[in-house]
Design a protein around this motif. Structure first.
Motif, PDB file in Angstrom:
ATOM      1  N   MET A   1       0.836  -1.207   0.000  1.00 56.89           N
ATOM      2  CA  MET A   1       0.000   0.000   0.000  1.00 56.89           C
ATOM      3  C   MET A   1       0.868   1.254   0.000  1.00 56.89           C
ATOM      4  O   MET A   1       1.444   1.626   1.028  1.00 56.89           O
ATOM      5  CB  MET A   1      -0.912  -0.002   1.233  1.00 56.89           C
ATOM      6  CG  MET A   1      -1.898   1.155   1.308  1.00 56.89           C
ATOM      7  SD  MET A   1      -3.106   1.225  -0.036  1.00 56.89           S
ATOM      8  CE  MET A   1      -4.110  -0.236   0.324  1.00 56.89           C
ATOM      9  N   SER A   2       0.993   1.854  -1.164  1.00 57.60           N
ATOM     10  CA  SER A   2       1.665   3.147  -1.277  1.00 57.60           C
ATOM     11  C   SER A   2       0.824   4.035  -2.181  1.00 57.60           C
ATOM     12  O   SER A   2      -0.014   3.548  -2.934  1.00 57.60           O
ATOM     13  CB  SER A   2       3.081   2.990  -1.854  1.00 57.60           C
ATOM     14  OG  SER A   2       3.951   2.413  -0.913  1.00 57.60           O
ATOM     15  N   HIS A   3       1.058   5.342  -2.079  1.00 60.82           N
ATOM     16  CA  HIS A   3       0.276   6.279  -2.901  1.00 60.82           C
ATOM     17  C   HIS A   3       1.175   7.370  -3.470  1.00 60.82           C
ATOM     18  O   HIS A   3       2.178   7.755  -2.863  1.00 60.82           O
ATOM     19  CB  HIS A   3      -0.809   6.964  -2.057  1.00 60.82           C
ATOM     20  CG  HIS A   3      -1.756   6.027  -1.387  1.00 60.82           C
ATOM     21  ND1 HIS A   3      -2.620   5.200  -2.076  1.00 60.82           N
ATOM     22  CD2 HIS A   3      -1.998   5.783  -0.066  1.00 60.82           C
ATOM     23  CE1 HIS A   3      -3.353   4.499  -1.218  1.00 60.82           C
ATOM     24  NE2 HIS A   3      -2.988   4.837   0.005  1.00 60.82           N
ATOM     25  N   ASN A   4       0.756   7.866  -4.624  1.00 62.32           N
ATOM     26  CA  ASN A   4       1.321   9.106  -5.139  1.00 62.32           C
ATOM     27  C   ASN A   4       0.190   9.970  -5.671  1.00 62.32           C
ATOM     28  O   ASN A   4      -0.975   9.547  -5.719  1.00 62.32           O
ATOM     29  CB  ASN A   4       2.392   8.849  -6.217  1.00 62.32           C
ATOM     30  CG  ASN A   4       1.848   8.155  -7.457  1.00 62.32           C
ATOM     31  OD1 ASN A   4       0.654   7.890  -7.561  1.00 62.32           O
ATOM     32  ND2 ASN A   4       2.739   7.845  -8.389  1.00 62.32           N
TER      33      ASN A   4
ATOM     34  N   THR B   1      -0.873   6.121  -9.147  1.00 65.53           N
ATOM     35  CA  THR B   1      -0.472   5.105 -10.128  1.00 65.53           C
ATOM     36  C   THR B   1      -0.031   3.788  -9.498  1.00 65.53           C
ATOM     37  O   THR B   1       0.435   2.899 -10.202  1.00 65.53           O
ATOM     38  CB  THR B   1       0.664   5.632 -11.038  1.00 65.53           C
ATOM     39  OG1 THR B   1       1.823   5.916 -10.236  1.00 65.53           O
ATOM     40  CG2 THR B   1       0.236   6.876 -11.802  1.00 65.53           C
ATOM     41  N   PHE B   2      -0.185   3.655  -8.169  1.00 63.55           N
ATOM     42  CA  PHE B   2       0.126   2.357  -7.548  1.00 63.55           C
ATOM     43  C   PHE B   2      -0.852   1.329  -8.124  1.00 63.55           C
ATOM     44  O   PHE B   2      -2.043   1.632  -8.298  1.00 63.55           O
ATOM     45  CB  PHE B   2      -0.011   2.447  -6.034  1.00 63.55           C
ATOM     46  CG  PHE B   2       0.609   1.291  -5.292  1.00 63.55           C
ATOM     47  CD1 PHE B   2       1.960   1.297  -4.958  1.00 63.55           C
ATOM     48  CD2 PHE B   2      -0.167   0.185  -4.930  1.00 63.55           C
ATOM     49  CE1 PHE B   2       2.532   0.227  -4.273  1.00 63.55           C
ATOM     50  CE2 PHE B   2       0.400  -0.888  -4.252  1.00 63.55           C
ATOM     51  CZ  PHE B   2       1.754  -0.869  -3.924  1.00 63.55           C
ATOM     52  N   PRO B   3      -0.360   0.120  -8.436  1.00 58.20           N
ATOM     53  CA  PRO B   3      -1.209  -0.871  -9.106  1.00 58.20           C
ATOM     54  C   PRO B   3      -2.569  -1.065  -8.430  1.00 58.20           C
ATOM     55  O   PRO B   3      -2.642  -1.309  -7.228  1.00 58.20           O
ATOM     56  CB  PRO B   3      -0.370  -2.148  -9.039  1.00 58.20           C
ATOM     57  CG  PRO B   3       1.028  -1.646  -9.066  1.00 58.20           C
ATOM     58  CD  PRO B   3       1.009  -0.373  -8.254  1.00 58.20           C
TER      59      PRO B   3
ATOM     60  N   GLY C   1     -10.524   3.694  -7.662  1.00 59.38           N
ATOM     61  CA  GLY C   1     -11.154   4.991  -7.405  1.00 59.38           C
ATOM     62  C   GLY C   1     -10.231   6.056  -6.848  1.00 59.38           C
ATOM     63  O   GLY C   1     -10.681   7.090  -6.382  1.00 59.38           O
ATOM     64  N   MET C   2      -8.909   5.799  -6.912  1.00 59.19           N
ATOM     65  CA  MET C   2      -7.984   6.804  -6.406  1.00 59.19           C
ATOM     66  C   MET C   2      -7.685   7.793  -7.535  1.00 59.19           C
ATOM     67  O   MET C   2      -6.653   7.737  -8.205  1.00 59.19           O
ATOM     68  CB  MET C   2      -6.706   6.162  -5.870  1.00 59.19           C
ATOM     69  CG  MET C   2      -6.072   7.040  -4.819  1.00 59.19           C
ATOM     70  SD  MET C   2      -4.958   6.178  -3.745  1.00 59.19           S
ATOM     71  CE  MET C   2      -4.413   7.568  -2.768  1.00 59.19           C
ATOM     72  N   VAL C   3      -8.636   8.682  -7.719  1.00 58.41           N
ATOM     73  CA  VAL C   3      -8.625   9.585  -8.859  1.00 58.41           C
ATOM     74  C   VAL C   3      -9.433  10.829  -8.519  1.00 58.41           C
ATOM     75  O   VAL C   3     -10.329  10.788  -7.664  1.00 58.41           O
ATOM     76  CB  VAL C   3      -9.213   8.848 -10.096  1.00 58.41           C
ATOM     77  CG1 VAL C   3     -10.610   8.308  -9.785  1.00 58.41           C
ATOM     78  CG2 VAL C   3      -9.250   9.703 -11.322  1.00 58.41           C
TER      79      VAL C   3
HETATM   80 CU   LIG Z   1      -2.703   4.895  -4.115  1.00 61.97          CU
END
Ligand SMILES: [Cu+2]
Length: 190
Positions: A106-109, A174-176, A182-184
């Motif tokens: 679990m990572s995010h950008n 863009t993490f898979p 819905g991370m948009v």
């Molecule tokens: Cu993410």
């Protein structure tokens, strides 16, 4: 001779008046400088948006804010759907990840792209770009601004200038799986 004297008198009068006016103008100078200083301080004040990347794959904020379109809640936070901005505005994004999982899971950008970018394709191609922080090199030219990929407890701050062209710009994580999950959101320039 008489004419010359009158001229001298007039000249004295003009000089005296100018000296008086000069005094006023030096009094005004500090006020003008102060106003300029205040203007500069205003220009330095960059609008900052603190984002939280959550385990349920959302961009969240701590509460409703002017200039943000928010939806439902995610845990203690509010889901961010869109950022409203003016052309040429400076915006600072601070993203931090809060997760119970390790960074590999679990990572995010935050990646904001140019209008008209095929974000489905961008997300799909980025799945295989693990060595490039999950950002497809084919889409690097489309990126307006992006943070680094952040695991639990990490944060990154980026500042960008809102594009001049009005319209809707997508931002995604863009993490898979996260874009599909819905991370948009959208940057709405108007
Ligand atoms: Cu993410």
């Amino acid at each position: 001779m008489k004419k010359v004297l009158i001229h001298s008198f007039l000249l004295l009068f003009v000089v005296a008046f100018a000296a008086c006016g000069g005094g006023e103008s030096t009094e005004q100078a500090p006020a003008e400088e102060q106003a300029a200083g205040e203007q500069a301080a205003e220009d330095d004040g960059v609008r900052t948006i603190n984002l939280i990347g959550t385990d349920d794959l959302k961009f969240a904020v701590e509460g409703e804010q002017e200039g943000l379109v928010t939806g439902g809640t995610t845990g203690q936070y509010v889901i961010l759907e869109a950022i409203e901005a003016a052309p040429g505005e400076e915006i600072r994004i601070n993203l931090r990840t809060e997760s119970t999982m390790p960074p590999t899971a679990m990572s995010h950008n935050f990646v904001l792209v140019e209008m008209g970018t095929d974000v489905d394709e961008f997300a799909r191609e980025s799945l295989g770009a693990r060595d490039n922080d999950y950002i497809s090199p084919n889409f690097e030219d489309n990126i307006i601004v992006s943070t680094s990929m952040l695991g639990n407890g990490e944060s990154d701050t980026v500042t960008f200038t809102v594009p001049d062209e009005p319209g809707e710009y997508d931002f995604i994580c863009t993490f898979p799986g996260h874009f599909a999950g819905g991370m948009v959101g959208k940057l709405i320039v108007e």
